[in-house]
Design a protein around this motif. Sequence first.
Motif, PDB file in Angstrom:
ATOM      1  N   UNK A   1       0.835  -1.197   0.000  1.00 57.36           N
ATOM      2  CA  UNK A   1       0.000   0.000   0.000  1.00 57.36           C
ATOM      3  C   UNK A   1       0.870   1.249   0.000  1.00 57.36           C
ATOM      4  N   UNK A   2       0.483   2.194  -0.820  1.00 52.51           N
ATOM      5  CA  UNK A   2       1.169   3.480  -0.824  1.00 52.51           C
ATOM      6  C   UNK A   2       0.162   4.577  -0.511  1.00 52.51           C
ATOM      7  N   UNK A   3       0.457   5.308   0.520  1.00 48.77           N
ATOM      8  CA  UNK A   3      -0.393   6.421   0.926  1.00 48.77           C
ATOM      9  C   UNK A   3       0.155   7.719   0.375  1.00 48.77           C
ATOM     10  N   UNK A   4      -0.713   8.548  -0.131  1.00 46.86           N
ATOM     11  CA  UNK A   4      -0.299   9.902  -0.487  1.00 46.86           C
ATOM     12  C   UNK A   4      -1.237  10.869   0.219  1.00 46.86           C
ATOM     13  N   UNK A   5      -0.709  11.979   0.628  1.00 48.82           N
ATOM     14  CA  UNK A   5      -1.540  12.937   1.333  1.00 48.82           C
ATOM     15  C   UNK A   5      -1.079  14.359   1.098  1.00 48.82           C
ATOM     16  N   UNK A   6      -2.002  15.251   1.297  1.00 45.66           N
ATOM     17  CA  UNK A   6      -1.732  16.674   1.180  1.00 45.66           C
ATOM     18  C   UNK A   6      -2.487  17.343   2.312  1.00 45.66           C
ATOM     19  N   UNK A   7      -1.879  18.325   2.937  1.00 45.12           N
ATOM     20  CA  UNK A   7      -2.545  18.984   4.053  1.00 45.12           C
ATOM     21  C   UNK A   7      -1.973  20.374   4.238  1.00 45.12           C
ATOM     22  N   UNK A   8      -2.723  21.215   4.902  1.00 51.14           N
ATOM     23  CA  UNK A   8      -2.238  22.544   5.266  1.00 51.14           C
ATOM     24  C   UNK A   8      -1.732  22.464   6.699  1.00 51.14           C
ATOM     25  N   UNK A   9      -0.439  22.748   6.885  1.00 52.50           N
ATOM     26  CA  UNK A   9       0.137  22.732   8.229  1.00 52.50           C
ATOM     27  C   UNK A   9       0.852  24.061   8.481  1.00 52.50           C
ATOM     28  N   UNK A  10       0.475  24.720   9.567  1.00 44.60           N
ATOM     29  CA  UNK A  10       1.091  25.996   9.930  1.00 44.60           C
ATOM     30  C   UNK A  10       1.052  26.979   8.760  1.00 44.60           C
ATOM     31  N   UNK A  11      -0.040  26.958   8.018  1.00 39.71           N
ATOM     32  CA  UNK A  11      -0.194  27.900   6.930  1.00 39.71           C
ATOM     33  C   UNK A  11       0.541  27.537   5.663  1.00 39.71           C
ATOM     34  N   UNK A  12       1.188  26.368   5.658  1.00 43.33           N
ATOM     35  CA  UNK A  12       1.895  25.948   4.446  1.00 43.33           C
ATOM     36  C   UNK A  12       1.218  24.708   3.871  1.00 43.33           C
ATOM     37  N   UNK A  13       1.229  24.622   2.550  1.00 47.94           N
ATOM     38  CA  UNK A  13       0.680  23.462   1.877  1.00 47.94           C
ATOM     39  C   UNK A  13       1.766  22.387   1.830  1.00 47.94           C
ATOM     40  N   UNK A  14       1.473  21.226   2.395  1.00 50.08           N
ATOM     41  CA  UNK A  14       2.476  20.155   2.476  1.00 50.08           C
ATOM     42  C   UNK A  14       1.938  18.885   1.836  1.00 50.08           C
ATOM     43  N   UNK A  15       2.851  18.018   1.432  1.00 48.51           N
ATOM     44  CA  UNK A  15       2.450  16.711   0.911  1.00 48.51           C
ATOM     45  C   UNK A  15       3.375  15.649   1.514  1.00 48.51           C
TER      46      UNK A  15
ATOM     47  N   UNK B   1       3.849   7.593   1.978  1.00 47.90           N
ATOM     48  CA  UNK B   1       4.431   6.473   2.712  1.00 47.90           C
ATOM     49  C   UNK B   1       4.087   5.182   2.012  1.00 47.90           C
ATOM     50  N   UNK B   2       4.983   4.221   2.194  1.00 50.45           N
ATOM     51  CA  UNK B   2       4.844   2.919   1.577  1.00 50.45           C
ATOM     52  C   UNK B   2       4.841   1.887   2.690  1.00 50.45           C
ATOM     53  N   UNK B   3       3.928   0.904   2.610  1.00 51.36           N
ATOM     54  CA  UNK B   3       3.899  -0.134   3.628  1.00 51.36           C
ATOM     55  C   UNK B   3       3.487  -1.455   3.003  1.00 51.36           C
ATOM     56  N   UNK B   4       4.293  -2.491   3.266  1.00 52.03           N
ATOM     57  CA  UNK B   4       3.988  -3.827   2.743  1.00 52.03           C
ATOM     58  C   UNK B   4       3.600  -4.733   3.905  1.00 52.03           C
ATOM     59  N   UNK B   5       2.369  -5.268   3.856  1.00 49.30           N
ATOM     60  CA  UNK B   5       1.914  -6.160   4.917  1.00 49.30           C
ATOM     61  C   UNK B   5       2.642  -7.501   4.855  1.00 49.30           C
ATOM     62  N   UNK B   6       3.050  -7.900   3.669  1.00 53.34           N
ATOM     63  CA  UNK B   6       3.640  -9.225   3.502  1.00 53.34           C
ATOM     64  C   UNK B   6       5.020  -9.319   4.145  1.00 53.34           C
ATOM     65  N   UNK B   7       5.919  -8.373   3.848  1.00 54.25           N
ATOM     66  CA  UNK B   7       7.283  -8.480   4.362  1.00 54.25           C
ATOM     67  C   UNK B   7       7.576  -7.427   5.427  1.00 54.25           C
ATOM     68  N   UNK B   8       6.636  -6.529   5.678  1.00 54.07           N
ATOM     69  CA  UNK B   8       6.835  -5.545   6.738  1.00 54.07           C
ATOM     70  C   UNK B   8       7.635  -4.332   6.310  1.00 54.07           C
ATOM     71  N   UNK B   9       8.036  -4.278   5.050  1.00 54.81           N
ATOM     72  CA  UNK B   9       8.804  -3.118   4.584  1.00 54.81           C
ATOM     73  C   UNK B   9       7.952  -1.858   4.696  1.00 54.81           C
ATOM     74  N   UNK B  10       8.574  -0.800   5.164  1.00 54.04           N
ATOM     75  CA  UNK B  10       7.877   0.479   5.270  1.00 54.04           C
ATOM     76  C   UNK B  10       8.875   1.580   4.987  1.00 54.04           C
TER      77      UNK B  10
END
Length: 145
Positions: A13-27, A30-39
């Motif tokens: 699974x790969x998560x992508x996100x965008x959010x406003x933090x402290x008045x700045x636009x951030x993105x 993260x990557x996470x594999x349930x099978x081998x635990x890689x993150x």
Amino acid sequence: MFTVRCDCGAEAEQDVGQAVRDGRLCWDSEFHCRACGAAACLGFDAGDAPPWVRGPLIAEHGTVRLRLADPDTGRIPILKTLLETWDLSLTQAMLLSEQLAGDGLPGTLPEAEWLREQLAARRVRTEIVPGAATDDADFPWATGC
Ligand SMILES: [Zn+2]
């Protein structure tokens, strides 16, 4: 969130996100594999999100449009905000301000919320309305500045 192939061969699974933090636009991503635990954190930054983050975000959540609450709002504070925000020509800024006064400027929801804050700082009132499937939301968000 979307699915990618992990080095171990499993679907991860790969998560992508965008959010406003402290008045700045951030993105971030993260990557996470349930099978081998890689993150791994694949990246995070402030400013315009790269296409591999925006693309999946728009595919999943669609776009919204930011438009002026009152189309007759004076253009000067809008142009000043746009020119401070992006490296635009005056012509480009005027086109964007016309979009804001018309159907609205398409973007992701966090992008629209962020620009709304920038405009509110100059007392320009805007509203966020649903986007359309046909929206071309790349400009000015993905100009790489
Ligand atoms: Zn794996």
